[in-house]
Structures are given as structure tokens and as C-alpha cells.
Design an enzyme around this catalytic site. Structure first.
Site, PDB file in Angstrom:
ATOM      1  N   CYS A 156       0.385   3.780   2.807  1.00 59.38           N
ATOM      2  CA  CYS A 156       1.030   3.308   4.033  1.00 59.38           C
ATOM      3  C   CYS A 156       2.506   3.687   4.029  1.00 59.38           C
ATOM      4  O   CYS A 156       3.048   4.132   5.034  1.00 59.38           O
ATOM      5  CB  CYS A 156       0.907   1.792   4.160  1.00 59.38           C
ATOM      6  SG  CYS A 156      -0.789   1.189   4.164  1.00 59.38           S
ATOM      7  N   CYS A 178       0.829  -1.213   0.000  1.00 58.30           N
ATOM      8  CA  CYS A 178       0.000   0.000   0.000  1.00 58.30           C
ATOM      9  C   CYS A 178       0.861   1.259   0.000  1.00 58.30           C
ATOM     10  O   CYS A 178       1.663   1.485   0.904  1.00 58.30           O
ATOM     11  CB  CYS A 178      -0.957  -0.078   1.189  1.00 58.30           C
ATOM     12  SG  CYS A 178      -1.370   1.450   1.997  1.00 58.30           S
TER      13      CYS A 178
END
Ligand SMILES: *[C@@H]1O[C@H](CO)[C@@H](O)[C@H](O)[C@H]1NC(C)=O
Ligand SMILES: *[C@@H]1O[C@H](CO)[C@@H](O)[C@H](O)[C@H]1NC(C)=O
Length: 393
Positions: free
Chosen positions: A51, A48
Site C-alpha cells: 500500500c 501494508c
């Protein structure tokens, strides 16, 4: 050689110290953590990008909370590897930011900035209801908070209700309490105990008969009547069920027209509060990307728009808005149904949303059309932020 070893040893120690600001948590976390520990945890997935972008911020937060002597432990956990822990925290999207205190979990849904997250961590970590014991403390708190809820009076059933609302809404706002003599003399309260909100340069007292239950009232009142609104705030405002009148203005350096739009909204908010504040918030938003995503077309700046975040609907003024009078006509039209709404989340709109999102993802310059098939303004470049925001909730 001794020097070389010392350097290696030192850097190992430094690495260990740095890593310890943020602990990597696995499925055994709930068993191994101490009962009274307070945790701020980021759940991520290895693939991600959002993230990854958050990594340096997370490290800074860990190191700052540590150096401030905060009781908050900072952790992160790969939710794809530690599925048990992720499930325990009901993680569905990444990154998810949560706090754990006394076995209650608090979900952070604000902007992923260091300041926003630190403020959240400090708010949750502190007392549920903060007592203001002097006028100085009251004034200090006033200078730091645009909106401030204060319970005034001694212990009472209302205080019980206030505390239980605080437990549910502490993720959004601070809760204070004070005795009557701490408040400035100018604040007049007809009865005690009372719950008062200070905002917009004045204050309002909660009345159950008029305002309904305390939680909904606090939820409605927790934003300033007029403010700068970002996409997270707009989304949170939508959860209160109110509409939002926005002046969309340039990202930076507001032109003369933008300033005029903004001040028109501000003066309507201030002067017609009584008529509209039950149904509406007012504000301005810098940049049009987010709203373009919502309306699925480019919106020119500056402009006025009323958005209904409960159903992703929106309203545009039917004619040009030159005066405050024009703007009030527009608002009245929205509220009495004579101004036609767009968007919404009916079946047709959902299909249009799907097509729009696919196009934005696949093509750099999708053609955007109105519901009747005519081209709508200019082609789009930005991504649809509304959707990504919703996914992160
Ligand atoms: C406390 O909340 C309950 C349930 O919402 C409500 O019925 C009651 O009137 C409230 N009491 C006070 C003093 O506000
Ligand atoms: C906003 O959306 C809600 C939920 O669909 C709806 O009940 C309400 O009537 C809408 N408000 C306006 C002014 O359209």
C-alpha cells in the site's frame, strides 16, 4: 515578515490543493457522495508495504486525472479504520483498488502501475459501449488495442446481450460498436448484426451455435493468441479455463536460444491456431520468478512450460524441443494426457505448497526437492509471487 507569512500561506494552499487530488474517505462516504460521481478508491492498511509503495502512484493518478479534466474522483480509505466502507466494497486484502460508478463496483486486478490503473479508470468512466462513428476512429482504436470487440449493426437482442456482457467484463476489456460502413471493406460479414473480435492481425466473428454464450466467448477471446505475458495476465488467462504455453526467457537482452524458443511458440500459435486456440493461449514471459513460485523450484531460462492456472498444474516437455514438430508433440501430449502433469491443487500439493511458502519466507536458501525426494534444480531466492497475487484478488 509579510513574505514569510505569504510563503506559509502559499504552502498551506499548495498542500491543500495537492491533498485534494486524493481524498481521504471515511465511513460516511456512501451517504455524502453525489449520485452521479465516479470514484477510484484505494483501500489500504497502515501496516501494508504494498500500500505504501502505491502512495506516490496514487498521488500522480489523482493529479493527472484532475489535470486531464477527468470526471473520476480519486480517494483512499484506511480499511482498518473505516470498516463499514471496506465492507460495503467487500475489501478482503490490501491494497484493494475499486471503482464506483452508478452504484456498481468494479474491482481492479491488474498490475499496480500508473498506466494500468489510469487505463482502468478511463475505461470504466467512459461509455460501456463506445461507438465508432468513422473509419478514422475505427483505425485509431485498432492502433491502440491489441484485442478489440466490436458490435456491428443496428439495435437488436444481440446488442442487448452485448451490452450486458460489457457491464460485466468492462473491467477487462473495451467494448465498441459500429455500423457496417465504418468497417474496412476487407472485413466480410455474412450476417448482421454481428459481434466481431479484431486481434492477431485478423478478425473472428461470434457464432452462438459454435461458440456458446457470448460472455464466455468474449472471456476466452479477450487475449491475443500470442503475446508477452506477465503474472497478472497469466492469472487472468487462467480464469478463462485455457492452458498457457509459455516460452520463459531472460528478463532483458534475450540470448539466441531465448529468441529461438520465443519464435517457436509464436509460429506454433500462428500456424496451428485452428487446432489449439480453443484450449490454449501462447506467449512468452520475461524472467522466471513467477513460474519458479508456481512449480516450487527454479526453472532454467529459456524453457517451455504449459501451465494450467485452473488448478496450478504444469507440464514440462519430456525431451528436448528442437523443432516445431517437437513442440507440437508436447502440446498434443498435454492435451491427450500422455505427458504427465505436475503440481495441481490436490491435498498432497497443498501441503507441499505450505511447506514451500514457509521455507521461502523463513529461509533465504531453501532446499527444494522433487515429489520423489530428489533435489530439484537450484535453490531458490525469489519469493512466491503467485501466492501474493492470489491474496490480492
Ligand atoms: C442472448 O442471451 C441469451 C442468454 O444467454 C441467449 O439465450 C440468447 O440466445 C441470446 N440472444 C442473442 C440474440 O444472442
Ligand atoms: C486443468 O485444470 C482443470 C481444473 O482442475 C482440469 O479440469 C483440466 O483437466 C486441467 N487440464 C489439463 C490439460 O490437465
Amino acid at each position: 515578515m509579510a513574505d514569510g507569512r505569504t510563503t506559509v500561506l502559499l504552502s498551506v494552499l499548495m498542500f491543500a490543493a495537492a491533498a485534494a487530488f486524493v481524498e481521504e474517505l471515511n465511513d460516511s462516504f456512501m451517504e455524502t457522495k453525489g449520485d452521479d460521481e465516479i470514484w477510484l478508491i484505494k483501500f489500504y492498511a497502515p501496516w501494508c508495504t504494498f500500500c505504501k509503495q502505491l502512495d506516490p502512484v496514487w498521488h500522480q493518478i489523482g493529479s493527472e486525472l484532475r489535470s486531464l479534466g477527468s470526471p473520476v474522483h480519486v480517494g483512499k480509505s484506511d480499511a482498518t479504520a473505516n470498516t463499514g466502507l471496506a465492507k460495503e466494497f467487500c475489501v478482503r486484502t490490501y491494497p484493494a483498488i475499486l471503482m464506483l460508478k452508478k452504484n456498481i463496483k468494479y474491482n481492479y486486478s491488474g498490475a499496480r502501475t500508473k498506466d494500468g490503473i489510469m487505463d482502468f479508470a478511463n475505461r470504466i468512466a467512459g461509455p460501456l459501449v463506445r461507438s465508432l462513428s468513422s473509419l478514422q476512429l475505427f483505425q485509431h482504436a485498432m492502433s491502440r488495442h491489441d484485442v478489440m470487440f466490436v458490435y456491428v449493426g443496428a439495435t437488436s437482442p444481440l446488442k442487448g446481450n452485448y451490452t450486458s456482457v460489457a457491464e460485466q467484463l468492462i473491467v477487462h476489456t473495451y467494448f465498441f460498436s459500429a455500423s457496417r460502413d465504418v468497417l474496412p471493406k476487407a472485413v466480410s460479414l455474412s450476417t448482421l448484426p454481428a459481434v466481431v473480435v479484431f486481434k492477431d492481425g485478423t478478425y473472428f466473428t461470434y457464432r452462438e451455435e459454435r461458440d456458446g454464450d457470448l460472455k464466455s466467448w468474449i472471456n476466452r477471446e479477450r487475449f491475443p493468441n500470442f503475446s508477452q505475458i506477465d503474472s497478472y495476465t497469466l492469472y487472468a488467462m487462467g480464469e478463462t479455463g485455457k492452458l498457457v504455453l509459455l516460452a520463459l526467457v531472460e528478463e532483458k537482452h534475450l540470448g539466441e536460444e531465448s529468441l529461438r524458443y520465443k519464435s517457436l511458440v509464436e509460429s506454433v500459435a500462428a500456424e496451428h491456431r485452428e487446432s489449439y486456440s480453443r484450449d490454449m493461449y501462447f506467449g512468452f514471459m520475461a524472467g522466471s520468478d513467477y513460474i519458479s513460485g508456481l512449480v516450487m523450484g527454479e526453472i532454467i531460462v529459456p524453457s517451455f512450460i504449459v501451465v494450467n492456472l485452473s488448478n496450478d498444474g504444469y507440464f514440462l516437455p519430456p525431451g528436448t524441443v528442437q523443432t516445431e514438430h517437437n513442440l507440437l508433440d508436447f502440446l498434443d501430449g498435454v492435451l491427450n494426457g500422455s505427458v504427465q502433469g505436475h503440481g495441481g491443487n490436490g491435498a498432497f500439493q497443498r501441503v507441499r505448497r505450505l511447506v514451500y511458502d514457509t521455507r521461502v519466507t523463513l529461509a533465504a536458501r531453501p532446499a527444494v526437492v522433487n515429489e520423489d525426494g530428489t533435489p530439484l534444480l537450484t535453490p531458490l531466492l525469489g519469493s512466491h509471487k503467485k501466492t501474493s497475487k492470489k491474496k490480492s484478488d
